[in-house]
Design an enzyme around this catalytic site. Structure first.
Site, PDB file in Angstrom:
ATOM      1  N   CYS A   1      36.023  41.153  29.574  1.00 37.04           N
ATOM      2  CA  CYS A   1      35.496  40.130  28.919  1.00 37.04           C
ATOM      3  C   CYS A   1      34.150  39.882  29.599  1.00 37.04           C
ATOM      4  CB  CYS A   1      36.284  38.759  29.295  1.00 37.04           C
ATOM      5  SG  CYS A   1      37.997  38.871  28.441  1.00 37.04           S
TER       6      CYS A   1
ATOM      7  N   HIS B   1      31.423  43.126  41.751  1.00 35.31           N
ATOM      8  CA  HIS B   1      32.672  43.983  41.351  1.00 35.31           C
ATOM      9  C   HIS B   1      33.661  43.971  42.535  1.00 35.31           C
ATOM     10  CE1 HIS B   1      35.061  47.218  39.667  1.00 35.31           C
ATOM     11  NE2 HIS B   1      34.079  47.517  38.539  1.00 35.31           N
TER      12      HIS B   1
ATOM     13  N   HIS C   1      22.842  23.284  32.306  1.00 35.43           N
ATOM     14  CA  HIS C   1      24.025  23.650  31.205  1.00 35.43           C
ATOM     15  C   HIS C   1      24.786  24.821  31.743  1.00 35.43           C
ATOM     16  CE1 HIS C   1      21.962  21.197  28.250  1.00 35.43           C
ATOM     17  NE2 HIS C   1      20.759  22.037  28.469  1.00 35.43           N
TER      18      HIS C   1
ATOM     19  N   HIS D   1      33.059  31.468  30.900  1.00 34.46           N
ATOM     20  CA  HIS D   1      34.022  32.204  29.872  1.00 34.46           C
ATOM     21  C   HIS D   1      35.220  31.773  29.642  1.00 34.46           C
ATOM     22  CE1 HIS D   1      36.326  35.441  28.237  1.00 34.46           C
ATOM     23  NE2 HIS D   1      37.225  35.466  29.296  1.00 34.46           N
TER      24      HIS D   1
ATOM     25  N   ASN E   1      40.047  32.405  22.768  1.00 34.73           N
ATOM     26  CA  ASN E   1      39.281  33.530  23.667  1.00 34.73           C
ATOM     27  C   ASN E   1      38.579  34.736  22.892  1.00 34.73           C
ATOM     28  OD1 ASN E   1      38.427  35.246  25.599  1.00 34.73           O
ATOM     29  ND2 ASN E   1      40.379  35.442  26.804  1.00 34.73           N
TER      30      ASN E   1
END
Length: 499
Positions: free
Chosen positions: A226, A305, A389, A393, A426
């Site tokens: 995602c 990562h 702002h 996700h 989602n």
């Protein structure tokens, strides 16, 4: 007297103003230090007589001409090197999101009815999915592709390609119409879709549809989860740094059709309840002529990562269950791993965006805990001072709740994320753009505002990007919210009873 404020209230007010004073002092320390210096220089210059000024002019005139020309030449070279080596600005000209037609809606009653009619599901499996849906934060208007409306769902290659063509071409068509960009003027094409990776690729499908140039730089990213949307933005930024006067088209989507899980493993049933169809097309450019048309400028991208850790690597894992049915297994440790990835990401992002007052407080806290072994809680910087702002996700209610708590955000800061989850579900890597469009549709985006996008994805990755608004966005705004923004925000209860 009864109307006198309590001591606790007075104390909190004093602390608030102490903090505001500290922030102003630290953030403007250079200005406050330079003021007395400038005053002293001005007073000293006022005392200098005409004779002293003339002697200074004669001294400069008597300097060796070669020395003077060499100095000027070095200054010109240094200025040229600086302007040639500084990064090219990357502008977000505009973007467009796919708006599903109403007949693709999946109300809770439809979801329940179809789940009970699917022969692979028993009553226990149906009830589990319904419990997840009740607490998911999704509303009654989220949409699934046509193949998922069949009983059982049709997970064929043809149906998956049909969904891909629908969502991708619809988003690109709207973007090209909004910007007036001709397909032949697109120099870079990046498409990201995690779970559907056919041959030819989705990027080749776009090239074929719009007859893009034969020398176009085309990339197709898959399996990156995602957060792949921001990875695509980062890749486009790097390519735009290497290639001047170029336009980049970035397409982010997730194809739902081939990924409907028809087994009974609970950890693999979650995506059925949360993921819905969506796509976003984004036009980036480093052309100077696009600056006046662009909405935003990209200022930072930070990628984290955690794949070196086995638990993080496997927390979102595509595999087969005991019956050989393929699905996505979501680990129970997902939120803890996401929180750890977020901490690493904001540790890198903080020094780039936070004012000096917050950075100093964080440094003092770190020194106290690491050097002096003080039993203090880690200081969480106030990112509300760096951004107006937030686009988090919309992976699920738990994701938004966790980030709101960790970053100490208000309900208004996470409103766009909650409403995007409620209205569209989602939508994977494209969810951040539905949230940005919500903020614009509400008329809240002003020139100079800063936007922080945060995405999470398999691997495990936490990626974030910062945009600066170049012009106030006027309403009404064309996009996925144009027909329903007047109904939002809505109250999203902790649980919606379905059964």
């Amino acid at each position: 007297m009864a109307n006198e404020p309590s001591p606790q209230f007075l104390s909190s007010v004093r602390l608030k103003y102490v903090k505001l004073g500290y922030q102003y002092l630290v953030n403007h320390i250079m200005t406050l230090l330079l003021i007395p210096v400038i005053i002293a220089i001005s007073v000293e210059l006022a005392r200098v007589g005409p004779d002293e000024i003339l002697s200074l002019v004669r001294f400069l005139y008597d300097l060796d001409l070669i020395y003077t020309m060499s100095t000027v030449f070095l200054v010109i070279i240094a200025g040229t090197v600086y302007f040639m080596s500084r990064p090219r600005p990357v502008y977000l000209v505009d973007y467009a999101c796919f708006r599903p037609p109403p007949n693709f809606r999946v109300p809770f009653s439809t979801f329940l009815e179809h789940a009970r009619l699917v022969p692979q599901f028993d009553e226990r499996t149906v009830r589990f999915q319904v419990r997840i849906l009740e607490r998911s934060g999704l509303g009654e208007e989220t949409c699934l592709p046509p193949a998922n409306h069949y009983i059982p769902p049709t997970c064929s290659m043809e149906a998956a390609r049909g969904e891909a063509e629908l969502v991708i071409f619809s988003a690109i068509d709207e973007l090209l119409n909004k910007t007036g960009m001709r397909p032949k003027n697109i120099d870079i094409l990046i498409v990201n879709c995690s779970l559907f990776s056919p041959t030819p690729s989705l990027s080749a499908m776009v090239v074929n549809k719009y007859k893009l140039r034969s020398n176009i730089m085309s990339f197709n990213l898959s399996g990156m989860g995602c957060s792949a949307g921001l990875i695509s933005i980062d890749l486009a930024r790097d390519l735009l740094q290497a290639h001047g006067n170029s336009n980049a088209l970035v397409l982010s989507t997730e194809i739902i059709t081939p990924n409907y899980y028809l087994g009974k493993e609970r950890a693999m049933l979650l995506p059925n309840c949360l993921f819905r169809m969506g796509a976003a097309a984004v036009l980036l450019s480093n052309c100077h002529r696009q600056k006046n048309r662009a909405k935003y400028r990209l200022t930072h991208v930070v990628r984290t990562h955690k794949g070196a850790d086995d638990a993080a690597y496997k927390c979102v894992f595509q595999e087969q269950d005991s019956e050989g049915i393929t699905g996505i297994n979501l680990s129970k440790d997902l939120m803890a791993i996401a929180g750890d990835a977020l901490k690493s990401n904001i540790t890198t992002m903080g020094p780039l965006v936070l004012p000096a007052s917050e950075q100093l407080l964080f440094l003092f806290s770190l020194i106290a805990r690491k050097v002096f072994k003080a039993e203090w809680k880690p200081y969480i910087p106030d990112f509300r001072m760096a951004f107006e702002h937030f686009c988090i996700h919309a992976g699920g209610r738990a994701v938004i709740d966790e980030l709101q708590k960790n970053l100490q955000l208000s309900d208004r800061h996470v409103e766009a994320s909650r409403m995007a989850l409620h209205r569209f579900g989602n939508t994977s890597s494209s969810s951040l753009w539905y949230e940005l469009n919500y903020i614009e549709a509400k008329g809240r985006m002003r020139k100079g505002d800063r936007v922080w996008m945060i995405g999470f994805g398999s691997g495990f990755k936490c990626n974030s990007a910062v945009w600066k608004c170049l012009k106030t966005v006027q309403t009404p705004v064309e996009g996925p919210w144009s027909t329903c923004i007047h109904r939002y925000p809505v109250d999203v209860p902790a649980m919606v009873k379905v059964l």
